[in-house]
Design a protein around this motif. Sequence first.
Motif, mmCIF file in Angstrom:
data_model
loop_
_atom_site.group_PDB
_atom_site.id
_atom_site.type_symbol
_atom_site.label_atom_id
_atom_site.label_comp_id
_atom_site.label_asym_id
_atom_site.label_seq_id
_atom_site.Cartn_x
_atom_site.Cartn_y
_atom_site.Cartn_z
ATOM 1 N N ASP A 79 -23.078 -7.852 -9.800
ATOM 2 C CA ASP A 79 -22.870 -9.258 -9.469
ATOM 3 C C ASP A 79 -22.169 -9.383 -8.110
ATOM 4 O OD1 ASP A 79 -22.688 -12.150 -10.283
ATOM 5 O OD2 ASP A 79 -20.568 -11.691 -9.986
ATOM 6 N N ARG A 80 -22.780 -10.132 -7.207
ATOM 7 C CA ARG A 80 -22.247 -10.263 -5.851
ATOM 8 C C ARG A 80 -20.855 -10.892 -5.851
ATOM 9 N NH1 ARG A 80 -26.370 -9.783 -2.003
ATOM 10 N NH2 ARG A 80 -25.216 -11.056 -0.511
ATOM 11 N N ASP A 81 -20.661 -11.898 -6.674
ATOM 12 C CA ASP A 81 -19.354 -12.560 -6.710
ATOM 13 C C ASP A 81 -18.267 -11.613 -7.208
ATOM 14 O OD1 ASP A 81 -20.421 -14.904 -5.750
ATOM 15 O OD2 ASP A 81 -20.701 -15.795 -7.728
ATOM 16 N N SER A 82 -18.609 -10.766 -8.189
ATOM 17 C CA SER A 82 -17.631 -9.794 -8.690
ATOM 18 C C SER A 82 -17.246 -8.803 -7.597
ATOM 19 C CB SER A 82 -18.203 -9.046 -9.896
ATOM 20 O OG SER A 82 -18.403 -9.913 -10.983
ATOM 21 N N CYS A 83 -18.242 -8.387 -6.816
ATOM 22 C CA CYS A 83 -17.967 -7.474 -5.702
ATOM 23 C C CYS A 83 -17.027 -8.131 -4.696
ATOM 24 C CB CYS A 83 -19.274 -7.085 -5.003
ATOM 25 S SG CYS A 83 -20.375 -6.043 -5.979
ATOM 26 N N ASP A 84 -17.328 -9.362 -4.325
ATOM 27 C CA ASP A 84 -16.505 -10.053 -3.327
ATOM 28 C C ASP A 84 -15.090 -10.298 -3.834
ATOM 29 O OD1 ASP A 84 -18.654 -10.107 -1.601
ATOM 30 O OD2 ASP A 84 -19.248 -12.162 -2.103
ATOM 31 N N ARG A 85 -14.964 -10.626 -5.119
ATOM 32 C CA ARG A 85 -13.624 -10.851 -5.682
ATOM 33 C C ARG A 85 -12.788 -9.587 -5.642
ATOM 34 N NH1 ARG A 85 -16.360 -14.265 -9.395
ATOM 35 N NH2 ARG A 85 -16.561 -12.549 -10.889
ATOM 36 N N LEU A 86 -13.405 -8.445 -5.951
ATOM 37 C CA LEU A 86 -12.658 -7.190 -5.936
ATOM 38 C C LEU A 86 -12.213 -6.835 -4.521
ATOM 39 C CD1 LEU A 86 -11.551 -4.607 -7.135
ATOM 40 C CD2 LEU A 86 -13.858 -3.625 -7.032
ATOM 41 N N VAL A 87 -13.124 -6.957 -3.559
ATOM 42 C CA VAL A 87 -12.778 -6.647 -2.170
ATOM 43 C C VAL A 87 -11.616 -7.517 -1.703
ATOM 44 C CG1 VAL A 87 -13.615 -6.731 0.224
ATOM 45 C CG2 VAL A 87 -15.075 -5.776 -1.578
ATOM 46 N N GLN A 88 -11.649 -8.778 -2.083
ATOM 47 C CA GLN A 88 -10.568 -9.689 -1.690
ATOM 48 C C GLN A 88 -9.273 -9.387 -2.439
ATOM 49 O OE1 GLN A 88 -10.402 -11.750 0.738
ATOM 50 N NE2 GLN A 88 -8.371 -12.556 0.233
ATOM 51 N N LYS A 89 -9.388 -9.046 -3.715
ATOM 52 C CA LYS A 89 -8.197 -8.817 -4.546
ATOM 53 C C LYS A 89 -7.326 -7.693 -4.011
ATOM 54 C CE LYS A 89 -8.036 -6.237 -8.204
ATOM 55 N NZ LYS A 89 -8.200 -5.595 -9.524
ATOM 56 N N VAL A 90 -7.946 -6.604 -3.559
ATOM 57 C CA VAL A 90 -7.168 -5.443 -3.121
ATOM 58 C C VAL A 90 -6.932 -5.428 -1.620
ATOM 59 C CG1 VAL A 90 -7.972 -4.050 -5.056
ATOM 60 C CG2 VAL A 90 -9.213 -3.957 -2.896
ATOM 61 N N SER A 91 -7.383 -6.468 -0.915
ATOM 62 C CA SER A 91 -7.224 -6.516 0.536
ATOM 63 C C SER A 91 -5.755 -6.653 0.916
ATOM 64 C CB SER A 91 -8.022 -7.681 1.122
ATOM 65 O OG SER A 91 -7.440 -8.917 0.744
ATOM 66 N N PHE A 92 -5.440 -6.272 2.151
ATOM 67 C CA PHE A 92 -4.080 -6.436 2.660
ATOM 68 C C PHE A 92 -3.585 -7.872 2.507
ATOM 69 C CE2 PHE A 92 -5.145 -2.726 5.609
ATOM 70 C CZ PHE A 92 -4.355 -1.829 4.924
ATOM 71 N N ALA A 93 -4.492 -8.835 2.688
ATOM 72 C CA ALA A 93 -4.102 -10.249 2.609
ATOM 73 C C ALA A 93 -3.478 -10.596 1.268
ATOM 74 C CB ALA A 93 -5.313 -11.140 2.884
ATOM 75 N N ASN A 94 -3.844 -9.853 0.221
ATOM 76 C CA ASN A 94 -3.255 -10.072 -1.101
ATOM 77 C C ASN A 94 -2.185 -9.037 -1.436
ATOM 78 O OD1 ASN A 94 -4.409 -12.424 -2.231
ATOM 79 N ND2 ASN A 94 -6.331 -11.358 -2.538
ATOM 80 N N SER A 95 -2.494 -7.764 -1.177
ATOM 81 C CA SER A 95 -1.576 -6.706 -1.622
ATOM 82 C C SER A 95 -0.246 -6.719 -0.873
ATOM 83 C CB SER A 95 -2.247 -5.337 -1.478
ATOM 84 O OG SER A 95 -2.513 -5.032 -0.114
ATOM 85 N N LEU A 96 -0.216 -7.271 0.334
ATOM 86 C CA LEU A 96 1.021 -7.285 1.119
ATOM 87 C C LEU A 96 1.886 -8.535 0.874
ATOM 88 C CD1 LEU A 96 -0.262 -5.858 4.521
ATOM 89 C CD2 LEU A 96 1.427 -4.797 3.007
ATOM 90 N N ILE A 97 1.413 -9.459 0.066
ATOM 91 C CA ILE A 97 2.187 -10.677 -0.197
ATOM 92 C C ILE A 97 3.583 -10.372 -0.749
ATOM 93 C CG2 ILE A 97 2.335 -12.720 -1.689
ATOM 94 C CD1 ILE A 97 -0.672 -13.109 -1.285
ATOM 95 N N PRO A 98 3.728 -9.472 -1.742
ATOM 96 C CA PRO A 98 5.093 -9.194 -2.236
ATOM 97 C C PRO A 98 6.024 -8.656 -1.152
ATOM 98 C CG PRO A 98 3.453 -8.399 -3.802
ATOM 99 C CD PRO A 98 2.702 -8.771 -2.565
ATOM 100 N N PHE A 99 5.516 -7.817 -0.275
ATOM 101 C CA PHE A 99 6.345 -7.279 0.806
ATOM 102 C C PHE A 99 6.733 -8.386 1.785
ATOM 103 C CE2 PHE A 99 6.470 -4.985 5.031
ATOM 104 C CZ PHE A 99 7.715 -4.406 4.835
ATOM 105 N N ALA A 100 5.751 -9.196 2.170
ATOM 106 C CA ALA A 100 6.042 -10.302 3.084
ATOM 107 C C ALA A 100 7.054 -11.265 2.466
ATOM 108 C CB ALA A 100 4.750 -11.041 3.436
ATOM 109 N N ARG A 101 6.934 -11.483 1.179
ATOM 110 C CA ARG A 101 7.884 -12.373 0.480
ATOM 111 C C ARG A 101 9.285 -11.761 0.495
ATOM 112 N NH1 ARG A 101 5.310 -12.856 -4.308
ATOM 113 N NH2 ARG A 101 4.097 -14.616 -3.558
ATOM 114 N N ASP A 102 9.374 -10.453 0.279
ATOM 115 C CA ASP A 102 10.682 -9.791 0.288
ATOM 116 C C ASP A 102 11.333 -9.845 1.670
ATOM 117 O OD1 ASP A 102 10.533 -9.205 -2.372
ATOM 118 O OD2 ASP A 102 9.970 -7.098 -2.121
ATOM 119 N N LEU A 103 10.496 -9.892 2.713
ATOM 120 C CA LEU A 103 11.034 -10.003 4.069
ATOM 121 C C LEU A 103 11.450 -11.438 4.405
ATOM 122 C CD1 LEU A 103 8.698 -7.737 6.249
ATOM 123 C CD2 LEU A 103 10.947 -7.219 5.350
#
Length: 395
Positions: free
Chosen positions: A364-388
């Motif tokens: 499923d194309r949407d599932s692929c796109d969701r996974l790529v977005q989920k683990v991207s820096f734009a999401n995974s770095l949010i906790p670090f940016a928040r801590d800063l």
Amino acid sequence: MHDILIVTSRNVATSGGEFSLIKNRADALKNGWGIESDVAALCNVRLGVSEGGEAFGPGVYVRRDFMNPMQLLSGYEELITTAEKKVLSGSYKAIILSGVGLFRYVDRMKRAAEASGAFVCADVHGYYGDGSLLARDEPLFLGSFHRAAAFVERYEQRKYLRKFDRIFCVSRAYRSFLCRECGCKEGQFYIVPCATGAKPSFGRAEELKYREDYRRKYGVEDDEWLLVYSGGASSWQCLPQTAELYREILKRRGAKLLVLSGDVTSARAAIGDCDDVEFDSFKPSDLPSVFCAADFFVMLREDVPTNHFAYPNKFLEYVAAHRPVITTPYVYDIAEEIDRHGVGLLYNGDVDDLVLKMDNAVCDRDSCDRLVQKVSFANSLIPFARDLGSVGSSC
């Protein structure tokens, strides 16, 4: 003014795997939250990089011959002394220690950062035995160097990792391992794979055109599967096993194997008898268009700890192409992603079972796109940016 000081013994002078994670993460922090990174690095003179030509960009580079033990030891001391001075005179919010030989300095960095209140982070790219796996493909002297580095990494992670305020780690599986083996706490971790979130820039119509053009180029019939492997020929990448699996599939179904590599000569040598395999080489920026021709991607890995705790960015390149990824279950986070998101097939050694799954595979194309977005820096770095304490659109 810089918010982060990266202190590293990893290679940030030339482009490559280690560089990609450190540089892409720093760029994502800058572009997403305006968080600027400074660097102090121990640089191997054998890389032949002149002053001002470092791939990471401006910073402090302590140059030493890594194969000279006395030079290397003095280089570490100069690097840490330089970093202490920068921390004491600067206004950093975080210090990141990254690379072999640096975790032992956690206490010195914490003392230096005490006045400013900066927190000290460890940057753990992968399993501490990675060097031993690399050594299998290297000459004796270089292999011995990497085995020694793996020994130091193991010692430092076990002894010092728990002391850090935060720990960057690429996978959930390695976080669990470090909590179990090194006495770390789950709350110390940021799970940040090397994932830019990049997706093909072309639309559906162009995708279909690329698919038609490249399948014609490689002589793929409409009723044949095109299996695509993209990467090098190091033993850990399992290229011979990929060719062996392809030939087993070929006994049961019409198929072709396309190997895309920057070193086609080594890839041919790794496979051996390769008259039935297609080879080609492209710039990385051209690969998404070639990937359109694929029916399946193949990313096999061995059952060893290095793979158990990895998160290969190659997997995300494949997923972004909206085609199923055939892989072994030994990269634990990837196996979980496949089970959860349906973006691939797990191969356990039973070819008949795999071919049956391939016959019925739906990606499923949407599932692929969701996974790529989920683990991207734009999401995974949010906790670090928040801590800063940073505020940005991504938060």
